[in-house]
Structure formats: C-alpha cells, structure tokens
Design a protein around this motif. Sequence first.
Motif, PDB file in Angstrom:
ATOM      1  N   PRO A  52       0.800  -1.232   0.000  1.00 63.70           N
ATOM      2  CA  PRO A  52       0.000   0.000   0.000  1.00 63.70           C
ATOM      3  C   PRO A  52       0.832   1.281   0.000  1.00 63.70           C
ATOM      4  O   PRO A  52       0.308   2.356  -0.265  1.00 63.70           O
ATOM      5  CB  PRO A  52      -0.820  -0.118   1.292  1.00 63.70           C
ATOM      6  N   THR A  53       2.135   1.166   0.280  1.00 62.92           N
ATOM      7  CA  THR A  53       2.967   2.369   0.348  1.00 62.92           C
ATOM      8  C   THR A  53       4.070   2.422  -0.716  1.00 62.92           C
ATOM      9  O   THR A  53       4.828   3.388  -0.759  1.00 62.92           O
ATOM     10  CB  THR A  53       3.626   2.479   1.738  1.00 62.92           C
ATOM     11  N   GLY A  54       4.157   1.420  -1.555  1.00 61.46           N
ATOM     12  CA  GLY A  54       5.200   1.416  -2.576  1.00 61.46           C
ATOM     13  C   GLY A  54       5.566   0.001  -2.966  1.00 61.46           C
ATOM     14  O   GLY A  54       4.699  -0.862  -3.137  1.00 61.46           O
TER      15      GLY A  54
ATOM     16  N   SER B 267      15.934  -3.816  -3.475  1.00 62.00           N
ATOM     17  CA  SER B 267      15.573  -2.539  -4.084  1.00 62.00           C
ATOM     18  C   SER B 267      14.269  -2.073  -3.450  1.00 62.00           C
ATOM     19  O   SER B 267      13.440  -2.894  -3.027  1.00 62.00           O
ATOM     20  CB  SER B 267      15.396  -2.671  -5.599  1.00 62.00           C
ATOM     21  N   MET B 268      14.075  -0.755  -3.391  1.00 61.62           N
ATOM     22  CA  MET B 268      12.857  -0.187  -2.804  1.00 61.62           C
ATOM     23  C   MET B 268      12.414   1.007  -3.645  1.00 61.62           C
ATOM     24  O   MET B 268      13.249   1.735  -4.193  1.00 61.62           O
ATOM     25  CB  MET B 268      13.112   0.277  -1.369  1.00 61.62           C
ATOM     26  N   LEU B 269      11.104   1.204  -3.741  1.00 64.87           N
ATOM     27  CA  LEU B 269      10.520   2.363  -4.403  1.00 64.87           C
ATOM     28  C   LEU B 269       9.621   3.068  -3.392  1.00 64.87           C
ATOM     29  O   LEU B 269       8.606   2.511  -2.960  1.00 64.87           O
ATOM     30  CB  LEU B 269       9.700   1.954  -5.631  1.00 64.87           C
ATOM     31  N   ASP B 270      10.010   4.288  -3.024  1.00 69.20           N
ATOM     32  CA  ASP B 270       9.284   5.064  -2.029  1.00 69.20           C
ATOM     33  C   ASP B 270       8.699   6.297  -2.715  1.00 69.20           C
ATOM     34  O   ASP B 270       9.440   7.168  -3.175  1.00 69.20           O
ATOM     35  CB  ASP B 270      10.251   5.479  -0.908  1.00 69.20           C
ATOM     36  N   PHE B 271       7.376   6.377  -2.778  1.00 67.24           N
ATOM     37  CA  PHE B 271       6.716   7.434  -3.538  1.00 67.24           C
ATOM     38  C   PHE B 271       6.685   8.747  -2.745  1.00 67.24           C
ATOM     39  O   PHE B 271       5.675   9.147  -2.201  1.00 67.24           O
ATOM     40  CB  PHE B 271       5.318   6.982  -3.953  1.00 67.24           C
ATOM     41  N   ASP B 272       7.849   9.410  -2.748  1.00 67.24           N
ATOM     42  CA  ASP B 272       8.010  10.681  -2.035  1.00 67.24           C
ATOM     43  C   ASP B 272       8.289  11.833  -2.992  1.00 67.24           C
ATOM     44  O   ASP B 272       8.755  12.895  -2.564  1.00 67.24           O
ATOM     45  CB  ASP B 272       9.144  10.579  -1.019  1.00 67.24           C
ATOM     46  N   GLY B 273       8.008  11.635  -4.283  1.00 65.10           N
ATOM     47  CA  GLY B 273       8.278  12.680  -5.264  1.00 65.10           C
ATOM     48  C   GLY B 273       9.754  12.845  -5.574  1.00 65.10           C
ATOM     49  O   GLY B 273      10.162  13.878  -6.124  1.00 65.10           O
ATOM     50  N   GLY B 274      10.556  11.846  -5.254  1.00 62.87           N
ATOM     51  CA  GLY B 274      11.993  11.926  -5.514  1.00 62.87           C
ATOM     52  C   GLY B 274      12.741  12.812  -4.538  1.00 62.87           C
ATOM     53  O   GLY B 274      13.892  13.189  -4.787  1.00 62.87           O
ATOM     54  N   ALA B 275      12.137  13.123  -3.391  1.00 62.05           N
ATOM     55  CA  ALA B 275      12.702  14.110  -2.466  1.00 62.05           C
ATOM     56  C   ALA B 275      14.032  13.680  -1.864  1.00 62.05           C
ATOM     57  O   ALA B 275      14.881  14.519  -1.560  1.00 62.05           O
ATOM     58  CB  ALA B 275      11.698  14.395  -1.348  1.00 62.05           C
TER      59      ALA B 275
END
Length: 499
Positions: free
Chosen positions: A223-225, A237-245
Amino acid sequence: MPQATSREKGNLVYDVVIVGAGPVGLLLACELGLAGCSVLVIERDPEGSSPWRAQPLGLRGLSAASIQALYRRGLLEPLVKDLDDRQPPPRMVGHFAGMMLDAANLDEAAFPFRLPTPTPDLLMTSLEELESVLAERAAKLGVEIERGTPVSGLTQYDDSVVVRAGEQEYAGRWVVGCDGGRSAVRGLAGFEFVGTGPLFTGYTMSVTVDDPEKLNPGFNLTPTGMYIRMATEGHFSMLDFDGGAFDRSQELTREHLQEVLRRLSGTDVTLTEVHLASSFTDRAMQTTTYRRGRVLLAGDAAHIHSPLGGQGLNTGLGDAMNLGWKLAATVHGEAPDGLLDTYATERHPVGASVLDWTRAQVDVMRPGPQADAVRGLIRDLLDTRDGTTYVVSKLTGYWIRYDLGDEHPLVGRSAPDLCLEDGTRLGELMQDGRGVLLDFAGSLQEQASRWDLTYVAGPARDDLGLAAVLIRPDGVVAWTGDPATLDAAAARWFGKDHG
C-alpha cells in the motif's frame, strides 16, 4: 560554429571520439573499429571495475534484441559458456510493474518471423562482465581508451570537434556522448533535455538483515510502494513514492534505509549493516534530437528513465548498433545522402516509447485507490494471451520496427536467424559488420557485387516463403521481394555502386 579547423591547433584528429566507456560506448567503439575507423574512448572513472558493476549489484538482463546484436558480432559466447551445447532456454517471462507474467499465456504465433536460434531470449550478466568482453574486442580492433579523464570542455569546428578532458585536448571528426544520465557532452553541446519529474525515490542496497524471514522474496507491491528482495542474500531494491525528495539529497544511513524498508514492507525488520547503497528516481527525460552538428548522443546520455522493465541498457545497445555502421560509412565518405540522419529518425521514437513504457508502470504502482483500480484491470489483462504476448514483445524488443517505406511486415525488423541448408546461420555471416544478401534462388550475385555485399546463395532450411533478403549491417531487414527493386533499396543504405 568557429570557422577555423582543429588541425590548425595541432591536435591529433581521430575519426570518432566517444565519451563514456560503459557498454554503449564500448559497443559503439567496436562497431566503428570493425569498420576501420580510428577511435578514442574517454572515460572519467579511472578503473572499469567497481562493486556497482559486478554481481550482484551490477546484474542486468539482456533482451533478445541485445543478445542477437552481440551474437551477430561474435561477442555472445564469452558471456554464455558452451553456447553450442546449451539446451533450448526456458521461455522468456517477465513482469509489468511488479506483476509477473505467466509464460503459458504467450502466443508464439504472434511472432511469425521468429526462427529457432542458438541464442537465449534472456541473458543475465553483469555490467563488469559485458564491459570486459567489449573492451577486449575494442582493443583488438585498435580502439584507444583513456581512463580517469573527466570531460570539461567541447568546441565544434567545421571539420571536427575538440574535447577537453583533464589537462589534454582530443580532436575527433565526430564526437559521440555515451556518458550516461548526467552526460557532460549533452550539456556542453547544448542539447535540449525534456521530460517529466520523479514520483519516487528508489534505493538499491546490499545490507545485512537480522531477520530476513520477515521479507517476502521477489517483487512486493504494498500500500505504500514496493520492495524487491533479490535472489542474492542481502540485495534489495525499494521504491518510495516521495516525489523523488530523498534522491542524492541526504546521506543514506542505516537508520533511514531501515525506516523506508519497514514502512514499505509493513514489518519491523532490522538492518544491522549497510555495505553499499545508492538512490535513483523515475525521472523520464529525452533530448529533442540525437545530433547537433558533429556531436551525437547514445544511451542514457540521450534518454533516462526508471529501471523498471530493464529497458535502459538494452535501448542504449540498440542505439549503438544503429549508429555504428552509419557513422562509419559517413567517416569513410561512402554514406548515401541522409544516412546519418536516419539514426535519430529511427531511434528517437524507440527512446520515447521506452520512456512511456516506464512511466506507465510507475503510474500504476502509486499508492492510492485510483492506481489500485487500474492495477487490478491491468492484472486481468496480463492474465490473457494477448496481454502477456504484448508485454513480452516489449521486453524482448520484438515490437521494434523501423519505417523503411516498405509494406512487407519483415522489412524494418530485426532479421530472423535464417539457416541455410549447410547449417550456416545468418548470425555467423554478420561478424564482419557488412550488409548481407541472402539469395535463396541464386540469381542476384551481380547485384550483390555492385553494392559490395556479403552474398550467399542457396536454399534455406526455412526461407519463410521469401526469395531473397537484404540485411543491413545492424541486422535490420532492408528489402525482400521483387528483384527489380533491390538496387533502389541497396542504394538507400549502401550508397556507392561498386559495379
């Protein structure tokens, strides 16, 4: 552009100076060296090896299109030991946005020009292994490689380009930037780089995990990435939807990486040690043209995107194969009018399509009910025969077809590995980098001599109903059909009538 020539500055002038000694730059160097061009490769890193290029962090998947390109130049066997003794590989499978494909759904009939070949559809190798094979071949072809020399300046003249690297200046009649997503050549030559910003910060890391049993193997959409637990122990590997911050903005501490992994996985997993870690984003950008004067771009210097789907390396290798023979013909004064311009007209749309392919995957992975709904719809489509086949065509490169103005469905596509009755395969005939004319009826020898083509006459084990096929040096079918139209097709690609 300055009117003086670089030769007046007393520089040694190479036919081509390539900036970047990654796989794309080295493959291009091999193509140019094979054609007899003098080539210098400039690389900013002092050494070709690093943990990021070796397994497991440097592991990459080569698509069918890339594998065929290497096979046609005799470069595949060092990467696949005992190639001739291999059993047919398992059917290619893959994923879309972390949703795995079922190989049983693949419709082989959707690829009517695909023939049996000794090559696999997918090959996992490391950047280090691939670069080693390419660098060894380049050296045998007389290519010079200067390492540890970052590029800081570039000046175009009427007849050449001067590149400043370190304390030296190097001149080439042409310069090609293959120097990656932060290309110095792209900026110095004034290419316009446009596209879309990031939605996530991605992480690749080699870590020690105290309680790895809490993390599922493979791709895990949450639910978070998303997090991916690779086959190699401690590789994630991880994908964190933070706008690339967070990308390259702060130190990648153990505490931060642990916090992200806990949030994405919904566990209280503990990282005890970080061995290597880096970040990336899904920023998707492309230059508006691949050529400015005597400067060209290939690979990540021309287009960047997220690594989803493993398309970056393969797209860059496709750029190098397409450009190499065209630039060599231009250097030697043998190119027909407009040949070099076809590099951009053929490859720019491929790059744009790959950017959209990765954007689509990122969009359906975003947290939220809208993306969840779209993801459910796509999952249903992927469970169908048509859906699986469509994605496989994208992953393998089978979808690529250049518009060469011929309606025959094979023209503009990568040639199938046609096999003659004596067992000779097309791939074996292309190792010298020349155009090939396969004449199954044996009536076109005079025309082949006129255009200085490799000519082979005789029946094939499966000729696909064709009488003859003209193949460009990059393996693309340029003509098949009416012998009366062969000369026009050959003139378009090979220019000089040798008759």
